[in-house]
Design a protein around this motif. Structure first.
Motif, PDB file in Angstrom:
ATOM      1  N   THR A  23       0.708  -1.321  -0.175  1.00 20.48           N
ATOM      2  CA  THR A  23      -0.017  -0.080   0.091  1.00 20.48           C
ATOM      3  C   THR A  23       0.981   1.376  -0.006  1.00 20.48           C
ATOM      4  O   THR A  23       0.317   2.311  -0.320  1.00 20.48           O
ATOM      5  CB  THR A  23      -0.951  -0.093   1.086  1.00 20.48           C
ATOM      6  OG1 THR A  23      -0.050   0.072   2.512  1.00 20.48           O
ATOM      7  CG2 THR A  23      -1.766  -1.218   1.190  1.00 20.48           C
ATOM      8  N   LEU A  24       2.160   0.954   0.132  1.00 22.18           N
ATOM      9  CA  LEU A  24       3.119   2.175   0.287  1.00 22.18           C
ATOM     10  C   LEU A  24       4.397   1.917  -0.478  1.00 22.18           C
ATOM     11  O   LEU A  24       4.692   0.699  -0.794  1.00 22.18           O
ATOM     12  CB  LEU A  24       3.524   2.560   1.729  1.00 22.18           C
ATOM     13  CG  LEU A  24       2.636   3.114   2.794  1.00 22.18           C
ATOM     14  CD1 LEU A  24       2.976   3.088   4.051  1.00 22.18           C
ATOM     15  CD2 LEU A  24       2.306   4.740   2.210  1.00 22.18           C
ATOM     16  N   ASP A  59       7.829   6.340   0.937  1.00 26.01           N
ATOM     17  CA  ASP A  59       7.195   7.517   1.339  1.00 26.01           C
ATOM     18  C   ASP A  59       5.799   7.624   0.856  1.00 26.01           C
ATOM     19  O   ASP A  59       4.926   8.290   1.404  1.00 26.01           O
ATOM     20  CB  ASP A  59       7.762   8.706   1.813  1.00 26.01           C
ATOM     21  CG  ASP A  59       9.117   8.584   2.499  1.00 26.01           C
ATOM     22  OD1 ASP A  59       8.830   7.659   3.471  1.00 26.01           O
ATOM     23  OD2 ASP A  59      10.009   9.313   2.302  1.00 26.01           O
ATOM     24  N   ASN A  60       5.684   7.354  -0.341  1.00 21.65           N
ATOM     25  CA  ASN A  60       4.555   7.778  -1.378  1.00 21.65           C
ATOM     26  C   ASN A  60       3.337   6.828  -0.987  1.00 21.65           C
ATOM     27  O   ASN A  60       3.633   5.377  -0.896  1.00 21.65           O
ATOM     28  CB  ASN A  60       4.832   7.834  -2.765  1.00 21.65           C
ATOM     29  CG  ASN A  60       5.674   9.048  -2.864  1.00 21.65           C
ATOM     30  OD1 ASN A  60       5.578  10.328  -2.054  1.00 21.65           O
ATOM     31  ND2 ASN A  60       6.092   9.168  -4.002  1.00 21.65           N
ATOM     32  N   PRO A  61       2.032   7.103  -1.004  1.00 21.57           N
ATOM     33  CA  PRO A  61       0.901   5.982  -0.931  1.00 21.57           C
ATOM     34  C   PRO A  61       0.851   5.620  -2.461  1.00 21.57           C
ATOM     35  O   PRO A  61       1.095   6.137  -3.472  1.00 21.57           O
ATOM     36  CB  PRO A  61      -0.207   7.037  -0.537  1.00 21.57           C
ATOM     37  CG  PRO A  61       0.098   8.209  -1.040  1.00 21.57           C
ATOM     38  CD  PRO A  61       1.656   8.557  -1.047  1.00 21.57           C
ATOM     39  N   GLN A 117       2.715  -1.504  11.098  1.00 22.07           N
ATOM     40  CA  GLN A 117       4.249  -0.907  10.525  1.00 22.07           C
ATOM     41  C   GLN A 117       4.887  -0.267  11.538  1.00 22.07           C
ATOM     42  O   GLN A 117       4.543   0.597  12.147  1.00 22.07           O
ATOM     43  CB  GLN A 117       3.822  -0.278   9.291  1.00 22.07           C
ATOM     44  CG  GLN A 117       5.251   0.398   8.627  1.00 22.07           C
ATOM     45  CD  GLN A 117       4.935   1.779   7.893  1.00 22.07           C
ATOM     46  OE1 GLN A 117       4.299   2.516   8.290  1.00 22.07           O
ATOM     47  NE2 GLN A 117       5.418   1.700   6.606  1.00 22.07           N
ATOM     48  N   ASP A 139      -3.943   8.573   8.275  1.00 21.20           N
ATOM     49  CA  ASP A 139      -3.573   8.133   6.899  1.00 21.20           C
ATOM     50  C   ASP A 139      -5.062   7.486   6.347  1.00 21.20           C
ATOM     51  O   ASP A 139      -5.618   6.290   6.759  1.00 21.20           O
ATOM     52  CB  ASP A 139      -2.503   7.179   6.415  1.00 21.20           C
ATOM     53  CG  ASP A 139      -2.262   6.659   5.198  1.00 21.20           C
ATOM     54  OD1 ASP A 139      -2.968   7.192   4.595  1.00 21.20           O
ATOM     55  OD2 ASP A 139      -1.486   5.999   5.072  1.00 21.20           O
ATOM     56  N   ASN A 177      -3.341  12.398   4.235  1.00 22.99           N
ATOM     57  CA  ASN A 177      -2.154  11.946   4.805  1.00 22.99           C
ATOM     58  C   ASN A 177      -1.501  13.388   5.674  1.00 22.99           C
ATOM     59  O   ASN A 177      -0.638  13.963   4.964  1.00 22.99           O
ATOM     60  CB  ASN A 177      -1.204  11.128   4.168  1.00 22.99           C
ATOM     61  CG  ASN A 177      -0.200  10.347   5.077  1.00 22.99           C
ATOM     62  OD1 ASN A 177       0.414  10.899   6.042  1.00 22.99           O
ATOM     63  ND2 ASN A 177      -0.099   9.094   4.799  1.00 22.99           N
ATOM     64  N   LYS A 220       2.097  15.080   2.641  1.00 20.92           N
ATOM     65  CA  LYS A 220       0.911  14.816   1.454  1.00 20.92           C
ATOM     66  C   LYS A 220      -0.146  15.795   1.497  1.00 20.92           C
ATOM     67  O   LYS A 220      -0.584  16.465   0.651  1.00 20.92           O
ATOM     68  CB  LYS A 220       0.738  13.647   1.166  1.00 20.92           C
ATOM     69  CG  LYS A 220       1.920  12.564   0.850  1.00 20.92           C
ATOM     70  CD  LYS A 220       2.154  13.087  -0.768  1.00 20.92           C
ATOM     71  CE  LYS A 220       3.105  12.022  -1.316  1.00 20.92           C
ATOM     72  NZ  LYS A 220       4.490  12.231  -0.846  1.00 20.92           N
ATOM     73  N   ASN A 244       5.606   6.481  -8.680  1.00 19.07           N
ATOM     74  CA  ASN A 244       6.206   5.129  -8.015  1.00 19.07           C
ATOM     75  C   ASN A 244       6.179   4.039  -8.872  1.00 19.07           C
ATOM     76  O   ASN A 244       5.395   3.921  -9.910  1.00 19.07           O
ATOM     77  CB  ASN A 244       5.408   4.883  -6.769  1.00 19.07           C
ATOM     78  CG  ASN A 244       5.763   5.525  -5.613  1.00 19.07           C
ATOM     79  OD1 ASN A 244       5.092   6.795  -5.485  1.00 19.07           O
ATOM     80  ND2 ASN A 244       6.645   5.143  -4.625  1.00 19.07           N
ATOM     81  N   GLU A 287      11.022   5.543  -6.242  1.00 16.64           N
ATOM     82  CA  GLU A 287       9.889   6.414  -5.924  1.00 16.64           C
ATOM     83  C   GLU A 287      10.587   7.990  -6.182  1.00 16.64           C
ATOM     84  O   GLU A 287      11.858   8.286  -6.075  1.00 16.64           O
ATOM     85  CB  GLU A 287       9.602   6.459  -4.521  1.00 16.64           C
ATOM     86  CG  GLU A 287       8.812   7.533  -3.909  1.00 16.64           C
ATOM     87  CD  GLU A 287       8.140   7.247  -2.457  1.00 16.64           C
ATOM     88  OE1 GLU A 287       7.776   6.254  -2.256  1.00 16.64           O
ATOM     89  OE2 GLU A 287       8.834   7.709  -1.603  1.00 16.64           O
ATOM     90  N   GLN A 333      11.646  -0.543   7.271  1.00 14.10           N
ATOM     91  CA  GLN A 333      10.516  -0.682   7.575  1.00 14.10           C
ATOM     92  C   GLN A 333      10.045  -2.447   7.882  1.00 14.10           C
ATOM     93  O   GLN A 333      10.484  -2.952   7.348  1.00 14.10           O
ATOM     94  CB  GLN A 333       9.376  -0.107   6.545  1.00 14.10           C
ATOM     95  CG  GLN A 333       9.618   1.165   6.220  1.00 14.10           C
ATOM     96  CD  GLN A 333       8.770   1.713   5.041  1.00 14.10           C
ATOM     97  OE1 GLN A 333       7.505   1.607   5.088  1.00 14.10           O
ATOM     98  NE2 GLN A 333       9.326   2.197   3.906  1.00 14.10           N
TER      99      GLN A 333
END
Length: 211
Positions: A16-17, A20-22, A35, A82, A100, A110, A147, A161, A204
């Motif tokens: 889903t990520l 850093d970007n969705p 997470q 988020d 977010n 964001k 991305n 990214e 992460q």
């Protein structure tokens, strides 16, 4: 050794990520996501997210700096949100909108965002190309991001990214990451700002499970 062996027989969970970007991917209904992220500026953040009706993602995160070491811990003033809603999904195209306000490193958050992605399958490869725009209501500034997520055989995902950084001093940020998942557990290792000459390292750790 065991996690490496299991990693080649595990199923694939769409990330889903990126770094850093969705991404335009949501959790399934009833799926829970936990997470822990250690940013290059010695800041630790924990996020808990849940999927609702296959079309809504709701996540809450909180973190602080200097959790390990000497001196006072620098806790954030409040938790961050988020929140994402699916706009559409047709064929290989999908899109989400959301909000977010997570303070990622020293970047401008964001805020309100929209991201669109296109999914392709090439043999054992799964590719997700996505791009979006966001508007930070606090800083009154717009930005763009993109991305690429490439999955190989299920457990292995590589991320590239890009963030334009139109409202930041440091512009044109490029990050790369590698994610390995075994069952519900996964680890992602990221290299950030690789073109800046001041390379950042991020890790992460996440857990995903359906209930």
């Amino acid at each position: 050794m065991a996690i490496l062996i299991l990693s080649f027989i595990t199923s694939y969970n769409q990330p889903t990520l990126g770094v850093d970007n969705p991404l335009p991917v949501l959790l399934n209904h009833g799926e829970v996501y936990i997470q822990i992220k250690n940013e290059p500026i010695n800041k630790l953040r924990t996020k808990i997210g849940v999927g609702i009706w296959n079309s809504i993602f709701l996540g809450i995160s909180y973190g602080g700096g200097n959790l390990v070491g000497y001196g006072d811990i620098e806790w954030e003033e409040q938790p961050a949100l988020d929140f994402r809603i699916r706009l559409f999904e047709a064929g290989g195209i999908e899109s989400v909108i959301g909000f977010n306000n997570e303070p990622i490193e020293n970047y401008i958050g964001k805020g309100v965002f929209c991201v669109v992605g296109y999914r392709m399958y090439l043999g054992g490869l799964r590719l997700l190309l996505s791009g979006g725009g966001n508007y930070n209501t606090t800083e009154n500034g717009a930005d763009l991001f993109a991305n690429l997520a490439m999955n190989i055989n299920g457990p292995h995902t590589f991320h590239v990214e890009y963030i334009l950084g139109a409202n930041d001093v440091e512009k044109n940020r490029l990050h790369i990451g590698y994610r390995i998942q075994s069952g519900a557990l996964g680890v992602q290792m990221d290299l950030k700002d690789i073109l800046s000459g001041d390379l950042g390292r991020q890790i992460q750790i996440f857990y995903r499970e359906n209930f």
